[in-house]
Scaffold this motif. Structure first.
Motif, PDB file in Angstrom:
ATOM      1  N   LEU A  15     -20.535  35.932 -22.542  1.00 28.29           N
ATOM      2  CA  LEU A  15     -20.183  34.617 -23.076  1.00 28.29           C
ATOM      3  C   LEU A  15     -20.577  34.510 -24.546  1.00 28.29           C
ATOM      4  O   LEU A  15     -19.818  33.976 -25.368  1.00 28.29           O
ATOM      5  CB  LEU A  15     -20.888  33.523 -22.265  1.00 28.29           C
ATOM      6  N   THR A  22     -23.247  38.402 -17.724  1.00 31.58           N
ATOM      7  CA  THR A  22     -22.313  37.292 -17.918  1.00 31.58           C
ATOM      8  C   THR A  22     -22.704  36.466 -19.130  1.00 31.58           C
ATOM      9  O   THR A  22     -21.851  36.083 -19.953  1.00 31.58           O
ATOM     10  CB  THR A  22     -22.278  36.402 -16.662  1.00 31.58           C
ATOM     11  N   ARG A  54     -20.777  25.877 -21.510  1.00 34.27           N
ATOM     12  CA  ARG A  54     -20.584  26.355 -20.136  1.00 34.27           C
ATOM     13  C   ARG A  54     -21.790  25.960 -19.307  1.00 34.27           C
ATOM     14  O   ARG A  54     -22.923  25.936 -19.807  1.00 34.27           O
ATOM     15  CB  ARG A  54     -20.451  27.893 -20.067  1.00 34.27           C
ATOM     16  N   VAL A  94     -19.326  31.723 -27.298  1.00 33.22           N
ATOM     17  CA  VAL A  94     -19.998  30.570 -26.701  1.00 33.22           C
ATOM     18  C   VAL A  94     -21.421  30.503 -27.282  1.00 33.22           C
ATOM     19  O   VAL A  94     -22.171  31.474 -27.195  1.00 33.22           O
ATOM     20  CB  VAL A  94     -20.039  30.686 -25.171  1.00 33.22           C
TER      21      VAL A  94
END
Length: 318
Positions: free
Chosen positions: A250, A246, A184, A255
């Motif tokens: 993730l 955030t 990301r 992630v």
């Protein structure tokens, strides 16, 4: 004193303490947090709270943060702003390029006094805030109006300037070329109280527009990136989503590698080098992620200096 027809460009950044010491940090924070554009509380209420509680508690802790990123030439913000001004000067040999800080040194009034002593006839003021906000750009304008003593034109924002957008996108590509691409790309901007935006501040809209333009340049899909806000202060609601939660979310979703870029900052500073590259990176790893790679600000990169020089020349023609 008769003024000449010469033009100056004044690059203005937020500011920084003169040293990574509690005393210097306290002086800087006192000036910063007493700006009514920054803290919109009645002075009779805010001043005693700031001087009696916040500054004694925060100054030593913040000084340690600055010490962790301090450079031989001073704070990163001061060093990179000074180098950026020198790079812009190389591109504008027919103008006088200086830099100043909204808070701290060199101050905007001192810069205008120096320009007047050089008999400069007009000034282009370029706040190093790509996105306009009443808490930043308008605060610079407040001081410029009081300090100026010659014709002055201020650049309001450059959040969609094609050269600036391309410079940010190219810096991301260069990072990916050297380090590989994370799962990301996180865009992290300095936050604002939601109340400020609800009252008409265009900052959040301009941040979103900057992200959209950079993403389009990079050719990313919606699932490739996230837009967040950092640096929350106080208990009221701020712009969301917040960067650290955030990143933690993730990591919990599986992630493992993220890249973080901060296009709201012209040069690297405490908020990018300590808050993102250290504090948020630790939070991401503790939540299960493997690596947060911070993509540096443009600083004095040639493409950045080119974009700002072109902005100044366009402002002069206006």
């Amino acid at each position: 004193m008769r003024m000449t027809d010469e033009t100056a460009v004044l690059l203005v950044n937020l500011g920084t303490p003169d040293a990574a010491t509690p005393g210097a940090v306290r002086r800087y924070l006192a000036q910063f947090l007493m700006d009514p554009r920054v803290v919109q509380l009645p002075r009779w209420l805010w001043a005693p709270l700031l001087r009696g509680v916040i500054l004694p508690l925060r100054s030593r802790r913040v000084a340690r943060k600055y010490a962790s990123i301090w450079m031989p030439g001073g704070s990163p913000l001061a060093v990179h702003t000074r180098n950026l001004a020198a790079a812009v000067q190389e591109r504008l040999p027919h103008m006088r390029v200086m830099h100043a800080m909204r808070y701290g040194n060199p101050s905007i009034p001192d810069a205008f006094a120096a320009l007047r002593s050089e008999r400069i006839g007009r000034v282009v003021v370029l706040p190093l805030y790509p996105q306009y906000s009443t808490t930043t750009t308008a605060s610079v304008d407040d001081i410029v109006r009081r300090a100026r003593n010659m014709p002055t034109h201020s650049v309001a924002d450059y959040h969609l300037d094609p050269a600036w957008v391309r410079a940010i996108a190219d810096s991301i590509r260069a990072h990916w070329s050297e380090h590989g691409r994370g799962e990301r790309l996180v865009f992290s901007f300095h936050g604002l109280p939601q109340r400020v935006v609800d009252n008409g501040d265009p900052y959040a809209v301009q941040c979103a527009a900057s992200v959209a333009a950079i993403v389009e340049n990079l050719g990313l899909a919606s699932h490739d990136y996230v837009h967040t806000y950092q640096s929350r202060f106080g208990k009221e609601r701020w712009l969301e989503p917040a960067t650290m939660p955030t990143l933690e979310a993730l990591a919990r979703q599986g992630v493992k590698r993220v890249d973080v870029v901060c296009p709201g900052f012209a040069v690297d500073c405490l908020e990018t080098l300590e808050e993102i590259a250290e504090l948020n990176a630790d939070a991401f790893r503790h939540a299960g992620g493997h690596a947060l790679r911070y993509i540096p600000c443009l600083n004095d990169a040639p493409a950045h200096a080119d974009a700002l020089a072109a902005l100044a020349e366009r402002a002069l023609r206006q």
